[in-house]
Design an enzyme around this catalytic site. Structure first.
Site, PDB file in Angstrom:
ATOM      1  N   CYS A   1       0.824  -1.220   0.000  1.00  0.00           N
ATOM      2  CA  CYS A   1       0.000   0.000   0.000  1.00  0.00           C
ATOM      3  C   CYS A   1       0.848   1.257   0.000  1.00  0.00           C
ATOM      4  O   CYS A   1       0.317   2.360  -0.161  1.00  0.00           O
ATOM      5  CB  CYS A   1      -0.883   0.081   1.247  1.00  0.00           C
ATOM      6  SG  CYS A   1      -1.915  -1.332   1.589  1.00  0.00           S
TER       7      CYS A   1
ATOM      8  N   HIS B   1      -6.183   1.926   5.343  1.00  0.00           N
ATOM      9  CA  HIS B   1      -6.713   1.091   4.254  1.00  0.00           C
ATOM     10  C   HIS B   1      -7.470  -0.057   4.892  1.00  0.00           C
ATOM     11  O   HIS B   1      -6.909  -0.812   5.687  1.00  0.00           O
ATOM     12  CB  HIS B   1      -5.578   0.568   3.377  1.00  0.00           C
ATOM     13  CG  HIS B   1      -6.030  -0.410   2.342  1.00  0.00           C
ATOM     14  ND1 HIS B   1      -7.179  -0.213   1.598  1.00  0.00           N
ATOM     15  CD2 HIS B   1      -5.519  -1.598   1.928  1.00  0.00           C
ATOM     16  CE1 HIS B   1      -7.332  -1.241   0.774  1.00  0.00           C
ATOM     17  NE2 HIS B   1      -6.352  -2.094   0.954  1.00  0.00           N
TER      18      HIS B   1
ATOM     19  N   HIS C   1     -10.227  -3.389   4.521  1.00  0.00           N
ATOM     20  CA  HIS C   1     -10.891  -4.410   3.713  1.00  0.00           C
ATOM     21  C   HIS C   1     -12.274  -4.708   4.295  1.00  0.00           C
ATOM     22  O   HIS C   1     -12.759  -5.825   4.212  1.00  0.00           O
ATOM     23  CB  HIS C   1     -10.057  -5.693   3.671  1.00  0.00           C
ATOM     24  CG  HIS C   1      -8.896  -5.635   2.737  1.00  0.00           C
ATOM     25  ND1 HIS C   1      -8.147  -6.739   2.402  1.00  0.00           N
ATOM     26  CD2 HIS C   1      -8.355  -4.597   2.053  1.00  0.00           C
ATOM     27  CE1 HIS C   1      -7.185  -6.384   1.563  1.00  0.00           C
ATOM     28  NE2 HIS C   1      -7.280  -5.087   1.347  1.00  0.00           N
TER      29      HIS C   1
ATOM     30  N   GLU D   1     -27.278  11.181   8.643  1.00  0.00           N
ATOM     31  CA  GLU D   1     -26.631  11.946   9.713  1.00  0.00           C
ATOM     32  C   GLU D   1     -25.108  11.745   9.737  1.00  0.00           C
ATOM     33  O   GLU D   1     -24.335  12.679   9.921  1.00  0.00           O
ATOM     34  CB  GLU D   1     -27.230  11.554  11.072  1.00  0.00           C
ATOM     35  CG  GLU D   1     -26.587  12.204  12.281  1.00  0.00           C
ATOM     36  CD  GLU D   1     -26.826  13.723  12.358  1.00  0.00           C
ATOM     37  OE1 GLU D   1     -27.653  14.252  11.603  1.00  0.00           O
ATOM     38  OE2 GLU D   1     -26.149  14.358  13.189  1.00  0.00           O
TER      39      GLU D   1
HETATM   40 ZN   LIG Z   1      -6.024  -3.951   0.137  1.00  0.00          ZN
END
Ligand SMILES: [Zn+2]
Length: 222
Positions: A89, A107, A109, A131
Site C-alpha cells: 500500500c 486502508h 478491507h 446523519e
Molecule cells: Zn487492500
C-alpha cells in the site's frame, strides 16, 4: 509503552505513532477491517511516515515492526526483523500524504466498503441525507457525499496511479473506494482519519441495508 528509539517521534497530541498504529490495528482487526493480513495503517509526523509492514497479521504487529519513510517514500528506518517487507500500500498511502498533506492514511478491507462498490457500476459512490455524512470533513447533512471508485487490479501497487488521479479529480474527497476490494481513507490527524473511516463505514453499511429494503441512499427524502 516501548522504549523510544532514534527513529521515534511523538505527535503533537502526545501520542506516539508506533504505538497508535499497533493499537489501531488491534481495534480495526475486531471490526474486520484488517483481517487476513489485509488493510493497513500509516501515520505521518513531520518529515517521517510510519507504516505497518506487508503480509503480516496486523493485530499482532509490535512498535518495532514498522517502517519509517521520508516524505518522498524512501525508507529511512527498517524494522528490527529484517524479514519484514514494506507494505504494498506504500505508493497509495504516499499519494494521500503528498497530495492532501494527510496526517494519517487507513486502508480497510471492510465488508461494507467492499460490498458497497457492487451496488452499481458507477465510477463513484453517492449518498445524501444521512446523519453520519456529517462526520466526513466538508460535508453537512444535506450535502451529497461522493466517493470515487477505482477498478481493482491483481496487484495492489498497480492501483497507485489511478488512486492519485482520483484524488486530483475529487478535491473534496477524504476517501477512495476500490471495487471488490475495500477503501483508502485519510485525515489531517490519525483521530480524524479514524472517525472519518468510521462514519464512511457506517454510510456504506447503511447504503447496503437501504438497497436491501428497496431504498436508495443516493436519494434524499421526498
Ligand atoms: Zn487492500
Amino acid at each position: 509503552m516501548h522504549e523510544l528509539r532514534d527513529g521515534d517521534a511523538i505527535l503533537r497530541d502526545g501520542t506516539r505513532p508506533r504505538e497508535v498504529i499497533c493499537e489501531l490495528a488491534r481495534r480495526f482487526y475486531t471490526l474486520g477491517w484488517v483481517s487476513g493480513t489485509g488493510g493497513g495503517i500509516s501515520i505521518a509526523e513531520g518529515e517521517r511516515i510510519f507504516m505497518a509492514p506487508s503480509g503480516v497479521q496486523k493485530e499482532l504487529i509490535a512498535p518495532e515492526d514498522l517502517f519509517v519513510l521520508d516524505r518522498s517514500g524512501a525508507i529511512v528506518e527498517r524494522p528490527r526483523d529484517a524479514t519484514l517487507t514494506l507494505s504494498a500500500c506504500a505508493p497509495l498511502f504516499l499519494h494521500a500524504f503528498q497530495k492532501r498533506s494527510a496526517g494519517a492514511v487507513l486502508h480497510s478491507h471492510s465488508l461494507h466498503a467492499m460490498a458497497v462498490t457492487l451496488l452499481s457500476d458507477e465510477p463513484v459512490f453517492r449518498a445524501t441525507h444521512l446523519e453520519m455524512i456529517k462526520g466526513v470533513p466538508g460535508h453537512g447533512y444535506h450535502d451529497e457525499l461522493v466517493v470515487p471508485i477505482l477498478e481493482n487490479t491483481a496487484h495492489e501497487c498497480d492501483l497507485a496511479d489511478a488512486l492519485g488521479a482520483a484524488i486530483d479529480a475529487h478535491p473534496k474527497t477524504s476517501a477512495v473506494l476500490v471495487r471488490r476490494h475495500g477503501v483508502y481513507v485519510w485525515g489531517d490527524t490519525w483521530q480524524k482519519a479514524k472517525t472519518t473511516a468510521e462514519c464512511l463505514d457506517y454510510v456504506f453499511a447503511a447504503a447496503i441495508e437501504m438497497k436491501r429494503l428497496g431504498l436508495d441512499a443516493r436519494k434524499g427524502p421526498r
